[in-house]
Enzyme design. Structure first.
Site, short mmCIF file in Angstrom:
data_model
loop_
_atom_site.label_atom_id
_atom_site.label_comp_id
_atom_site.label_asym_id
_atom_site.label_seq_id
_atom_site.Cartn_x
_atom_site.Cartn_y
_atom_site.Cartn_z
N ARG A 146 76.27 47.64 -17.28
CA ARG A 146 76.85 47.63 -15.94
C ARG A 146 77.50 48.99 -15.72
O ARG A 146 77.85 49.68 -16.68
CB ARG A 146 77.90 46.52 -15.82
CG ARG A 146 77.37 45.12 -16.11
CD ARG A 146 78.49 44.08 -16.05
NE ARG A 146 78.00 42.73 -16.32
CZ ARG A 146 77.95 42.16 -17.52
NH1 ARG A 146 78.40 42.84 -18.58
NH2 ARG A 146 77.50 40.93 -17.67
N LYS A 171 82.25 42.82 -18.69
CA LYS A 171 82.62 41.75 -17.77
C LYS A 171 83.14 40.55 -18.56
O LYS A 171 82.56 40.15 -19.56
CB LYS A 171 81.38 41.34 -16.96
CG LYS A 171 81.66 40.31 -15.88
CD LYS A 171 80.40 40.05 -15.08
CE LYS A 171 80.65 39.04 -13.98
NZ LYS A 171 79.41 38.77 -13.20
N HIS A 244 72.89 49.54 -10.89
CA HIS A 244 72.64 48.19 -11.41
C HIS A 244 71.14 47.90 -11.47
O HIS A 244 70.70 47.07 -12.26
CB HIS A 244 73.35 47.14 -10.55
CG HIS A 244 73.75 45.92 -11.32
ND1 HIS A 244 74.68 45.93 -12.33
CD2 HIS A 244 73.30 44.62 -11.26
CE1 HIS A 244 74.82 44.72 -12.84
NE2 HIS A 244 73.99 43.91 -12.21
#
Length: 310
Positions: A146, A171, A244
């Site tokens: 990411r 994340k 992304h």
């Protein structure tokens, strides 16, 4: 602990209330990108209602959500962040017992992500005008990261002996290890020599582009997003490409090369295999291989003559 990120403040949302929500988000274990998105959502609600968010009524919240959904036609992801951010504020920072918060349901429309070919990835790298951006985009792609994971890579995260990279600012605060291609290690080493920052692999370099060695923060997300947007516009790919997209392409290219879904799930840091399975829809390789397997598996002799015409 206050004033983590005042870039999303406004005249209606600032000071003590802003700092309180920021602290609440950190204590809840939210990632920095989530914190920024949730604060921005509450600021947008306050600006829409033209009052401090703790003065917003339930009817104003309803009208704002309808405004985003119907008039602004927010995509599901953006609408989810807006609702989740305001729901956090009204359930944690400034508690309200509102039916709107408990009864609002957002329809999740599963759209397939954009991917590009390995050749197009190479075109992006070749079109970069700085070693910083070329190295960053190749690193994000070859590790399946990411954007914030790439920006926050530390020198100590790279294990050149085991050829692995430790991702521990990802994340959901979930650690993982991903394989390090030898070409990526070479690129990272050559780029690091240009700045020699003791902490960050991609440090902010300042307005004069000479402060990388002493930077205490990573390169900005805006710089990376702006660069790939400009490059892909020049290359005329005919599709919307972001950093992304490189992560989606990494997963798709691994699947096409024969990597298992379980391995890809592990490298991407997905909690659920269901999330990873979306990449099955982005490649025809698996379907073609299955067709070949079916033809090999279900083999029979030609129909006997005694069965013909009967």
């Amino acid at each position: 602990m206050a004033n983590y990120n005042n870039s999303v403040c406004s005249d209606y949302f600032n000071g003590k209330l802003y700092d309180q929500m920021t602290d609440d988000l950190h204590l809840a274990g939210m990632a920095q990108r989530t914190i920024h998105g949730y604060l921005r959502a509450v600021r947008q609600l306050a600006d829409y209602s033209k009052c401090s968010p703790d003065k917003v009524t339930e009817e104003q919240l309803r009208q704002w959500l309808l405004h985003l959904k119907i008039e602004k036609q927010f995509a599901y992801g953006s609408l989810r962040v807006a609702f989740s951010g305001t729901k956090f504020f009204f359930t944690r920072t400034c508690r309200r017992d509102w039916r709107t918060l408990s009864e609002t349901k957002l329809q999740n429309i599963q759209s397939l992500p954009e991917v590009i070919t390995p050749g197009q990835v190479q075109q992006i790298i070749d079109a970069c005008t700085t070693i910083r951006m070329a190295t960053f985009f190749w690193t994000v792609y070859s590790l399946g990261l990411r954007i914030d994971e790439g920006l926050n890579l530390h020198v100590g995260d790279i294990d050149g002996q085991r050829m692995m990279v430790h991702i521990h600012r990802g994340k959901g605060a979930k650690d993982r290890y991903v394989p390090l291609p030898s070409s990526t290690l070479v690129w990272l080493r050559e780029y690091w020599i240009t700045h020699r920052n003791p902490t960050f692999l991609f440090p902010a370099d300042g307005r004069n582009h000479r402060q990388g060695a002493t930077a205490t923060t990573p390169m900005s997300m805006t710089a990376a997003q702006g660069a790939i947007k400009k490059i892909t516009k020049q290359l005329k790919f005919g599709k919307k490409v972001s950093t992304h997209t490189l992560r989606h392409s990494y997963a798709t290219h691994l699947l096409e090369a024969g990597a298992s879904l379980k391995a890809i799930q592990k490298y991407l840091g997905h909690t659920s295999l269901q999330t990873t399975m979306i990449y099955l829809h982005l490649t025809e390789t698996a379907e073609a291989d299955t067709q070949k397997l079916i033809n090999q598996l279900f083999v029979r002799k030609p129909l006997p003559r005694r069965f013909s015409d009967k």
